[in-house]
Design an enzyme around this catalytic site. Structure first.
Site, mmCIF file in Angstrom:
data_model
loop_
_atom_site.group_PDB
_atom_site.id
_atom_site.type_symbol
_atom_site.label_atom_id
_atom_site.label_comp_id
_atom_site.label_asym_id
_atom_site.label_seq_id
_atom_site.Cartn_x
_atom_site.Cartn_y
_atom_site.Cartn_z
ATOM 1 N N TYR A 182 17.077 15.068 44.326
ATOM 2 C CA TYR A 182 15.913 14.198 44.176
ATOM 3 C C TYR A 182 15.858 13.619 42.772
ATOM 4 C CZ TYR A 182 13.273 17.883 41.681
ATOM 5 O OH TYR A 182 12.852 18.817 40.769
ATOM 6 N N CYS A 183 15.154 12.491 42.664
ATOM 7 C CA CYS A 183 14.976 11.793 41.396
ATOM 8 C C CYS A 183 13.688 10.970 41.510
ATOM 9 C CB CYS A 183 16.175 10.902 41.091
ATOM 10 S SG CYS A 183 16.559 9.734 42.418
ATOM 11 N N THR A 184 13.420 10.125 40.548
ATOM 12 C CA THR A 184 12.127 9.442 40.512
ATOM 13 C C THR A 184 11.902 8.544 41.724
ATOM 14 O OG1 THR A 184 12.247 9.440 38.099
ATOM 15 C CG2 THR A 184 10.610 7.996 39.115
ATOM 16 N N CYS A 189 19.481 10.066 43.041
ATOM 17 C CA CYS A 189 19.787 11.111 44.026
ATOM 18 C C CYS A 189 20.617 10.566 45.173
ATOM 19 C CB CYS A 189 18.524 11.798 44.531
ATOM 20 S SG CYS A 189 17.124 10.748 44.905
#
Length: 247
Positions: A182-184, A189
């Site tokens: 996951y990322c912002t 991701c």
């Protein structure tokens, strides 16, 4: 007071006429009094734009009128002030730098898990097959320090180009587990999940990233805030900006 609409969006798609597209997008955005950053590369588009709501949505509609960008989706949040100082449109080698030319999401994505499905996995403690779920934060260490999923794995990287080496070093530890990168907003991701799968890891990407998770299921299983790269600095799980000190 007229509130400011902020959107973040990206799409991995093959683009060619980058300089012509850059000039057209810059002209349209400036003409609509928008501010923010748009990054163009042969692999796609990545953007963060803010302004009056009708102008922002009109800009997004114009982007989608290009068949190559018709699948572009945006995450919305609101602020009282304009979080960007000016409008910038750049052409770069990658819309998110990883320095792994074989990773080409525009050709084929890694499997994605929806926020709703991920919440169910985290609620029950396993995925639907009963396997351990590992949340893997692909962001830089300083971003992670603002907030993260509870118990998430954090490799303390300083830039995304360090991710491949960290992934190779951790490959054996991730074997047999369901890994959710996951990322912002989803862009990092997405590349991360492809690389992990190339390393033999059963990896998924969180569809829409942290902001998509906040928008669709709230802050369950999340602690802290989400760092954003503009003057708002960080967002709460309800997508409200960090409160500014009056001092």
């Amino acid at each position: 007071m007229t509130r400011v609409l902020n959107i973040s969006a990206y799409l991995f798609t093959s683009l060619t006429d980058l300089e012509t597209l850059r000039e057209a997008l810059l002209s349209r955005a400036v003409g609509a009094d928008l501010r923010g950053t748009v990054i163009l590369a042969e692999e796609g588009i990545n953007l963060f734009v803010a302004g009056e709501s009708a102008a922002v949505r009109g800009f997004l509609a114009a982007l989608r009128s290009d068949p190559r960008l018709s699948a572009l989706t945006a995450k919305e949040s609101w602020s009282d002030d304009q979080p960007f100082g000016k409008m910038i449109v750049k052409v770069k080698r990658e819309i998110i730098r990883m320095d792994q030319p074989t990773i080409r999401p525009e050709v084929g994505r890694a499997p994605a898990v929806s926020p709703e499905r991920l919440k169910r996995w985290l609620d029950q403690g396993t995925d639907d097959e009963g396997r351990e779920v590992v949340m893997l934060d692909t962001r830089n260490a300083f971003e992670v320090d603002y907030g993260r999923f509870d118990g998430a794995l954090d490799w303390r990287i300083d830039r995304f180009t360090q991710f491949p080496d960290a992934a190779r070093a951790a490959r054996e530890d991730l074997a047999g587990k369901t890994v959710v990168s996951y990322c912002t907003g989803g862009i990092r991701c997405e590349k991360a999940a492809i690389h992990l799968r190339e390393q033999g890891v059963d990896a998924f990407q969180l569809d829409g990233g942290i902001l998509g998770y906040f928008e669709r299921v709230g802050g369950t299983h999340w602690s802290g805030e989400c760092f954003v790269f503009d003057e708002r600095e960080a967002l709460s799980a309800d997508l409200s900006p960090r409160a500014r000190s009056s001092s």
